[in-house]
Design an enzyme around this catalytic site. Structure first.
Site, PDB file in Angstrom:
ATOM      1  N   GLU A 160       0.820  -1.226   0.000  1.00 60.11           N
ATOM      2  CA  GLU A 160       0.000   0.000   0.000  1.00 60.11           C
ATOM      3  C   GLU A 160       0.853   1.276   0.000  1.00 60.11           C
ATOM      4  O   GLU A 160       0.424   2.307  -0.511  1.00 60.11           O
ATOM      5  CB  GLU A 160      -0.949   0.016   1.204  1.00 60.11           C
ATOM      6  CG  GLU A 160      -2.041  -1.044   1.160  1.00 60.11           C
ATOM      7  CD  GLU A 160      -3.021  -0.862  -0.005  1.00 60.11           C
ATOM      8  OE1 GLU A 160      -3.299   0.285  -0.380  1.00 60.11           O
ATOM      9  OE2 GLU A 160      -3.470  -1.892  -0.549  1.00 60.11           O
ATOM     10  N   HIS A 205       3.767   1.718  -1.578  1.00 60.36           N
ATOM     11  CA  HIS A 205       4.125   1.946  -2.987  1.00 60.36           C
ATOM     12  C   HIS A 205       2.897   2.434  -3.770  1.00 60.36           C
ATOM     13  O   HIS A 205       2.987   3.325  -4.607  1.00 60.36           O
ATOM     14  CB  HIS A 205       4.624   0.649  -3.641  1.00 60.36           C
ATOM     15  CG  HIS A 205       5.857   0.069  -3.015  1.00 60.36           C
ATOM     16  ND1 HIS A 205       5.902  -1.205  -2.525  1.00 60.36           N
ATOM     17  CD2 HIS A 205       7.087   0.590  -2.800  1.00 60.36           C
ATOM     18  CE1 HIS A 205       7.112  -1.460  -2.047  1.00 60.36           C
ATOM     19  NE2 HIS A 205       7.848  -0.384  -2.196  1.00 60.36           N
ATOM     20  N   LYS A 255       8.606   7.639   4.535  1.00 58.50           N
ATOM     21  CA  LYS A 255       9.033   6.532   5.391  1.00 58.50           C
ATOM     22  C   LYS A 255      10.563   6.432   5.402  1.00 58.50           C
ATOM     23  O   LYS A 255      11.176   6.204   6.428  1.00 58.50           O
ATOM     24  CB  LYS A 255       8.399   5.241   4.869  1.00 58.50           C
ATOM     25  CG  LYS A 255       9.200   4.000   5.022  1.00 58.50           C
ATOM     26  CD  LYS A 255       8.658   3.125   6.099  1.00 58.50           C
ATOM     27  CE  LYS A 255       9.403   1.840   6.322  1.00 58.50           C
ATOM     28  NZ  LYS A 255      10.645   1.628   5.665  1.00 58.50           N
ATOM     29  N   ASP A 256      11.168   6.625   4.211  1.00 56.82           N
ATOM     30  CA  ASP A 256      12.632   6.604   4.102  1.00 56.82           C
ATOM     31  C   ASP A 256      13.108   8.057   4.032  1.00 56.82           C
ATOM     32  O   ASP A 256      13.556   8.534   2.994  1.00 56.82           O
ATOM     33  CB  ASP A 256      13.044   5.811   2.856  1.00 56.82           C
ATOM     34  CG  ASP A 256      12.520   4.392   2.928  1.00 56.82           C
ATOM     35  OD1 ASP A 256      13.155   3.563   3.566  1.00 56.82           O
ATOM     36  OD2 ASP A 256      11.426   4.120   2.376  1.00 56.82           O
TER      37      ASP A 256
HETATM   38  P1  AMP Z   1      11.325   0.415  -1.433  1.00 53.01           P
HETATM   39  O1  AMP Z   1      10.678  -0.521  -2.395  1.00 53.01           O
HETATM   40  O2  AMP Z   1      11.232  -0.020  -0.007  1.00 53.01           O
HETATM   41  O3  AMP Z   1      12.722   0.809  -1.849  1.00 53.01           O
HETATM   42  O4  AMP Z   1      10.467   1.752  -1.485  1.00 53.01           O
HETATM   43  C1  AMP Z   1      10.196   2.408  -2.694  1.00 53.01           C
HETATM   44  C2  AMP Z   1       9.543   3.736  -2.386  1.00 53.01           C
HETATM   45  O5  AMP Z   1       8.334   3.522  -1.646  1.00 53.01           O
HETATM   46  C3  AMP Z   1      10.417   4.660  -1.533  1.00 53.01           C
HETATM   47  O6  AMP Z   1      10.279   5.987  -1.993  1.00 53.01           O
HETATM   48  C4  AMP Z   1       9.833   4.479  -0.161  1.00 53.01           C
HETATM   49  O7  AMP Z   1      10.033   5.580   0.693  1.00 53.01           O
HETATM   50  C5  AMP Z   1       8.356   4.298  -0.473  1.00 53.01           C
HETATM   51  N1  AMP Z   1       7.682   3.610   0.632  1.00 53.01           N
HETATM   52  C6  AMP Z   1       8.041   2.438   1.201  1.00 53.01           C
HETATM   53  N2  AMP Z   1       7.215   2.139   2.226  1.00 53.01           N
HETATM   54  C7  AMP Z   1       6.314   3.144   2.303  1.00 53.01           C
HETATM   55  C8  AMP Z   1       5.207   3.431   3.164  1.00 53.01           C
HETATM   56  N3  AMP Z   1       4.849   2.613   4.155  1.00 53.01           N
HETATM   57  N4  AMP Z   1       4.502   4.563   2.955  1.00 53.01           N
HETATM   58  C9  AMP Z   1       4.848   5.420   1.949  1.00 53.01           C
HETATM   59  N5  AMP Z   1       5.881   5.202   1.113  1.00 53.01           N
HETATM   60  C10 AMP Z   1       6.615   4.094   1.288  1.00 53.01           C
END
Ligand code: AMP
Length: 270
Positions: free
Chosen positions: A31, A33, A144-145
């Protein structure tokens, strides 16, 4: 949805689209993403999602190996969301050309940069490559990041003249933030992590009234959490939103945390 797996095909496919929203991910679409994808779609953009588990940002080989991957499930979700393009390149393709390397300055070696040596250099390296290839003027990333978002704004936004749209953290029942890594947690640990999230939210709330008094006893809370939940906390710190400096309760701030549970490292901010 068009699935593109090489830079060559991508160049053929999207060179005529200026108005494209880019959502970089490492897959395990959830959710969080989806909220980024929807933010792009709400702006009436064609949207390109990348799925690339970037080896250079993992400071531990084992962490890279066990990172959850399920491309078919991701494809099904992205199709349902009417995403126009999925870019899922190979490591070889992404790293086949020369590109600038980024080094963090001493003042940036805080929070995760202090505990995951080389992690953000790897993130900046791959984002520089992806943005060189995709050339989108609109990037969607999650709060989140937060440190990742901060460093990409700092190092890459000028170079690419890109608008970085930051999206709020999506949580389960207002508690634990969604993360692909949650899939590695045992059910019991997921429950613990939710309780920890609730506890930290309360600390953040209290800090609005108690300010520096609370910052003073933060290390006590850290010890309490470590003992109660049998976790190892890398950091628990109040820092300014704008520049990530240690906070003095005058500027807007967040409470940043990183800890290990079940040998899985989780990060969050409140
Ligand atoms: P990742 O696949 O974990 O590298 O995340 C890809 C993108 O999705 C990054 O910009 C993250 O900050 C964002 N993201 C990951 N988890 C969440 C979350 N719970 N809420 C909002 N954005 C997120």
């Amino acid at each position: 949805m068009k699935i593109i797996t090489s830079i060559f095909d991508l160049n053929k496919e999207i060179k005529n689209y200026k108005n494209i929203g880019f959502v970089p991910t490492m897959g395990g679409i959830h959710e969080g993403h989806k909220s980024l994808i929807k933010a792009s779609q709400n702006k009436k953009r064609k949207t390109i999602v990348s799925i690339f588990v970037n080896p250079t940002q993992f400071n531990k080989k084992d962490d890279f190996k066990k990172y959850p991957r399920n491309i078919q499930k991701d494809i099904d979700i992205l199709e349902k969301l009417n995403v126009e393009y999925l870019f899922a390149p190979s490591v070889k393709d992404i790293y086949k050309f020369k590109a600038k390397k980024f080094n963090l300055k001493k003042k940036d070696k805080i929070l995760c940069a202090k505990f995951r040596i080389g992690h953000f250099e790897g993130v900046l390296n791959v984002m520089n490559r992806l943005m060189t290839i995709i050339k989108s003027k609109d990037l969607y990333m999650g709060e989140k990041d937060y440190q990742q978002l901060y460093l990409i704004k700092k190092f890459l936004s000028k170079k690419f003249k890109v608008r970085i749209n930051s999206c709020p953290t999506i949580r389960i029942d207002n508690k634990i933030a969604l993360s692909t890594r949650n899939k590695l947690l045992k059910k019991r640990s997921l429950k613990k992590a939710s309780e920890i999230a609730l506890f930290l939210k309360k600390i953040k709330y209290k800090s609005k009234f108690q300010g520096s008094k609370l910052a003073f006893i933060l290390s006590e809370y850290k010890k309490e959490l470590e003992k109660k939940y049998n976790i190892k906390i890398d950091y628990l710190e109040f820092r300014d939103e704008k520049n990530l400096k240690l906070n003095n309760f005058k500027n807007k701030y967040r409470l940043f945390v990183a800890y290990k549970i079940d040998n899985v490292r989780l990060i969050d901010n409140y």
